[in-house]
Every structure is written in structure tokens, then in C-alpha cells.
Design a protein around this motif. Structure first.
Motif, PDB file in Angstrom:
ATOM      1  N   LEU A  99      20.934  53.714   5.574  1.00 52.29           N
ATOM      2  CA  LEU A  99      19.533  53.543   5.964  1.00 52.29           C
ATOM      3  C   LEU A  99      18.743  52.834   4.860  1.00 52.29           C
ATOM      4  CD1 LEU A  99      18.002  54.583   8.508  1.00 52.29           C
ATOM      5  CD2 LEU A  99      17.307  56.542   7.152  1.00 52.29           C
ATOM      6  N   PHE A 100      18.918  53.315   3.644  1.00 53.13           N
ATOM      7  CA  PHE A 100      18.224  52.712   2.498  1.00 53.13           C
ATOM      8  C   PHE A 100      18.616  51.242   2.343  1.00 53.13           C
ATOM      9  CE2 PHE A 100      18.015  51.557  -2.000  1.00 53.13           C
ATOM     10  CZ  PHE A 100      16.661  51.749  -2.227  1.00 53.13           C
ATOM     11  N   ASN A 101      19.917  50.948   2.414  1.00 56.19           N
ATOM     12  CA  ASN A 101      20.393  49.574   2.260  1.00 56.19           C
ATOM     13  C   ASN A 101      19.854  48.661   3.358  1.00 56.19           C
ATOM     14  OD1 ASN A 101      21.792  50.147  -0.092  1.00 56.19           O
ATOM     15  ND2 ASN A 101      23.708  50.575   0.977  1.00 56.19           N
ATOM     16  N   LYS A 102      19.772  49.171   4.589  1.00 53.65           N
ATOM     17  CA  LYS A 102      19.215  48.377   5.694  1.00 53.65           C
ATOM     18  C   LYS A 102      17.736  48.085   5.467  1.00 53.65           C
ATOM     19  CE  LYS A 102      22.319  50.018   9.301  1.00 53.65           C
ATOM     20  NZ  LYS A 102      22.450  50.859  10.503  1.00 53.65           N
ATOM     21  N   MET A 103      16.996  49.083   5.016  1.00 54.58           N
ATOM     22  CA  MET A 103      15.569  48.873   4.742  1.00 54.58           C
ATOM     23  C   MET A 103      15.381  47.829   3.654  1.00 54.58           C
ATOM     24  SD  MET A 103      14.080  52.765   4.898  1.00 54.58           S
ATOM     25  CE  MET A 103      12.519  52.314   4.175  1.00 54.58           C
ATOM     26  N   VAL A 104      16.153  47.944   2.588  1.00 55.38           N
ATOM     27  CA  VAL A 104      16.070  46.987   1.484  1.00 55.38           C
ATOM     28  C   VAL A 104      16.391  45.586   1.998  1.00 55.38           C
ATOM     29  CG1 VAL A 104      17.154  46.262  -0.692  1.00 55.38           C
ATOM     30  CG2 VAL A 104      16.500  48.654  -0.350  1.00 55.38           C
ATOM     31  N   LEU A 124      16.275  44.359   5.107  1.00 55.24           N
ATOM     32  CA  LEU A 124      15.245  43.878   6.035  1.00 55.24           C
ATOM     33  C   LEU A 124      13.955  43.468   5.318  1.00 55.24           C
ATOM     34  CD1 LEU A 124      15.363  46.230   9.153  1.00 55.24           C
ATOM     35  CD2 LEU A 124      15.498  43.732   9.162  1.00 55.24           C
ATOM     36  N   ASN A 125      13.576  44.222   4.302  1.00 54.77           N
ATOM     37  CA  ASN A 125      12.297  44.000   3.626  1.00 54.77           C
ATOM     38  C   ASN A 125      12.376  42.958   2.512  1.00 54.77           C
ATOM     39  OD1 ASN A 125      11.582  46.088   5.318  1.00 54.77           O
ATOM     40  ND2 ASN A 125      11.304  47.587   3.704  1.00 54.77           N
ATOM     41  N   LYS A 126      13.578  42.740   2.003  1.00 53.00           N
ATOM     42  CA  LYS A 126      13.765  41.944   0.790  1.00 53.00           C
ATOM     43  C   LYS A 126      13.176  40.541   0.868  1.00 53.00           C
ATOM     44  CE  LYS A 126      17.166  40.496  -2.539  1.00 53.00           C
ATOM     45  NZ  LYS A 126      18.517  40.294  -2.916  1.00 53.00           N
ATOM     46  N   SER A 127      13.520  39.769   1.889  1.00 51.37           N
ATOM     47  CA  SER A 127      13.089  38.366   1.916  1.00 51.37           C
ATOM     48  C   SER A 127      11.569  38.261   2.012  1.00 51.37           C
ATOM     49  CB  SER A 127      13.771  37.595   3.053  1.00 51.37           C
ATOM     50  OG  SER A 127      13.401  38.135   4.298  1.00 51.37           O
ATOM     51  N   LYS A 128      10.952  39.117   2.802  1.00 53.49           N
ATOM     52  CA  LYS A 128       9.493  39.084   2.939  1.00 53.49           C
ATOM     53  C   LYS A 128       8.825  39.496   1.623  1.00 53.49           C
ATOM     54  CE  LYS A 128       6.407  38.985   6.425  1.00 53.49           C
ATOM     55  NZ  LYS A 128       6.247  38.927   7.826  1.00 53.49           N
ATOM     56  N   GLU A 138       0.977  46.682  -0.580  1.00 60.60           N
ATOM     57  CA  GLU A 138       0.532  47.687   0.400  1.00 60.60           C
ATOM     58  C   GLU A 138       0.522  47.119   1.818  1.00 60.60           C
ATOM     59  OE1 GLU A 138      -0.643  51.224  -0.102  1.00 60.60           O
ATOM     60  OE2 GLU A 138       0.865  50.643  -1.578  1.00 60.60           O
ATOM     61  N   GLU A 139       0.056  45.872   1.958  1.00 59.72           N
ATOM     62  CA  GLU A 139       0.035  45.222   3.278  1.00 59.72           C
ATOM     63  C   GLU A 139       1.449  45.070   3.826  1.00 59.72           C
ATOM     64  OE1 GLU A 139      -2.175  41.546   2.889  1.00 59.72           O
ATOM     65  OE2 GLU A 139      -3.936  42.649   2.150  1.00 59.72           O
ATOM     66  N   LEU A 140       2.393  44.714   2.955  1.00 59.29           N
ATOM     67  CA  LEU A 140       3.790  44.595   3.389  1.00 59.29           C
ATOM     68  C   LEU A 140       4.321  45.940   3.867  1.00 59.29           C
ATOM     69  CD1 LEU A 140       5.150  42.200   0.627  1.00 59.29           C
ATOM     70  CD2 LEU A 140       4.966  41.684   3.068  1.00 59.29           C
ATOM     71  N   HIS A 141       4.018  46.999   3.123  1.00 58.92           N
ATOM     72  CA  HIS A 141       4.476  48.330   3.545  1.00 58.92           C
ATOM     73  C   HIS A 141       3.862  48.714   4.889  1.00 58.92           C
ATOM     74  CE1 HIS A 141       7.164  49.804   0.468  1.00 58.92           C
ATOM     75  NE2 HIS A 141       6.394  49.246  -0.450  1.00 58.92           N
ATOM     76  N   SER A 142       2.607  48.373   5.107  1.00 52.93           N
ATOM     77  CA  SER A 142       1.966  48.651   6.400  1.00 52.93           C
ATOM     78  C   SER A 142       2.663  47.891   7.520  1.00 52.93           C
ATOM     79  CB  SER A 142       0.490  48.258   6.370  1.00 52.93           C
ATOM     80  OG  SER A 142      -0.219  49.105   5.532  1.00 52.93           O
ATOM     81  N   GLU A 143       3.000  46.653   7.235  1.00 52.05           N
ATOM     82  CA  GLU A 143       3.710  45.824   8.215  1.00 52.05           C
ATOM     83  C   GLU A 143       5.076  46.441   8.553  1.00 52.05           C
ATOM     84  OE1 GLU A 143       5.645  41.413   8.068  1.00 52.05           O
ATOM     85  OE2 GLU A 143       3.634  41.610   7.183  1.00 52.05           O
ATOM     86  N   PHE A 144       5.776  46.919   7.535  1.00 60.05           N
ATOM     87  CA  PHE A 144       7.092  47.530   7.759  1.00 60.05           C
ATOM     88  C   PHE A 144       6.956  48.837   8.548  1.00 60.05           C
ATOM     89  CE2 PHE A 144       8.277  45.463   3.455  1.00 60.05           C
ATOM     90  CZ  PHE A 144       8.435  44.229   4.057  1.00 60.05           C
TER      91      PHE A 144
END
Length: 157
Positions: free
Chosen positions: A14-19, A21-25, A107-113
Motif C-alpha cells: 500500500l505504501f509503495n503504491k501511494m509513493v 502514484l504520488n511521486k511524479s506529481k 498541502e494542496e497535493l495531499h488534498s488532491e490525493f
């Protein structure tokens, strides 16, 4: 595979998938800033009177490593150091206006995720959340105790 192994494997997955997915953005939006720098910025903004010791404890890093990161952040104009009139020995950090821009982007990125993942969390009941939180808090306390043991063992060597 027993259930303990399954839980650990799923946490990692789960952690690796989140990383992933979020990494490029994150990299695109926060160009020129390492994840460690961004997380230090986040911690400093969210915790009053942040200092090297508090940051090192929060990130499980050495004070020396945190000192290098904070020096880079100062050089980039993202944080500034200050002292309290009643304690001239301790150095604390706060964000500059430029640092707050980076904090807000993060913070905006985290909200988007969170928005992206909302459909999953909407299906979770309060009881399920409580069970998951209780488990994670229990496991976290256990790991904290193990870290303290390891620190004590390393200091006695």
C-alpha cells in the motif's frame, strides 16, 4: 503465509503504491526540493518551536543529517532560525514566506490525493476506522519501544 505476514506485506505494498502514484506529481510540483526538505518544511509549519532535536526524533534521523537539511533550507531561503529571549542556547526554525509557498503546494497535493482516494474511505465505517487506528497506534507504540531498546543498546556499546 500467516495473517501477520499478510498485514505487513499489504502495508508495504500500500505504501509503495501511494509513493509511486504520488511521486511524479510531487516531483513536478516541488522541483528542486527533496522529499526530506519538503517534510521538514511541513513539520516546521505544523509544530511550533521546531528545532534539530525535534526534527531528528520525528524523522528517525541523526541530528547531523537534520542539520544538513536545515542548512540547505536556510540557504534556499525557505526557513529561518530564531532564538527565544529566555533561551539563547536553543535554535528554532520557522518558515519564510517562500517556505510557506512550498508548504501550501505540498498541502494542496495531499488534498488532491485525498480527493482521489475518497471513494475508498467513504465506504469505511467508523467502527472499522477505530479498529484500524487502534491497531496502528498499538503497533506504533511497540515499534517506539523497540527503537528505544535499540538506542539504549547502541549507547551502551
Amino acid at each position: 503465509m500467516n495473517k501477520e505476514d499478510q498485514v505487513i506485506m499489504h502495508f508495504r505494498d500500500l505504501f509503495n503504491k501511494m509513493v509511486w502514484l504520488n511521486k511524479s506529481k510531487m516531483e513536478e510540483s516541488l522541483k528542486g526540493h527533496t522529499p526530506s526538505e519538503v517534510h521538514c518544511i511541513e513539520y516546521i509549519e505544523k509544530h511550533a518551536d521546531s528545532n534539530v532535536t525535534k526534527l531528528a526524533e520525528a524523522f528517525y534521523m541523526t541530528r547531523s543529517a537534520i542539520s544538513k537539511i536545515t542548512k540547505k533550507l536556510i540557504d534556499k531561503g525557505l526557513i529561518e532560525s530564531y532564538q527565544k529571549p529566555d533561551n539563547l542556547k536553543e535554535i528554532y526554525y520557522r518558515l519564510t514566506a517562500q517556505g510557506k509557498v512550498i508548504f501550501n503546494i505540498h498541502e494542496e497535493l495531499h488534498s488532491e490525493f485525498r480527493e482521489r482516494d475518497k471513494t475508498v474511505f467513504e465506504q469505511v465505517t467508523d467502527e472499522q476506522f477505530d479498529l484500524m487506528l487502534t491497531f496502528m497506534e498499538t503497533y506504533s507504540r511497540h515499534l517506539d519501544a523497540e527503537i528505544k531498546k535499540q538506542d539504549a543498546d547502541m549507547q551502551s556499546e
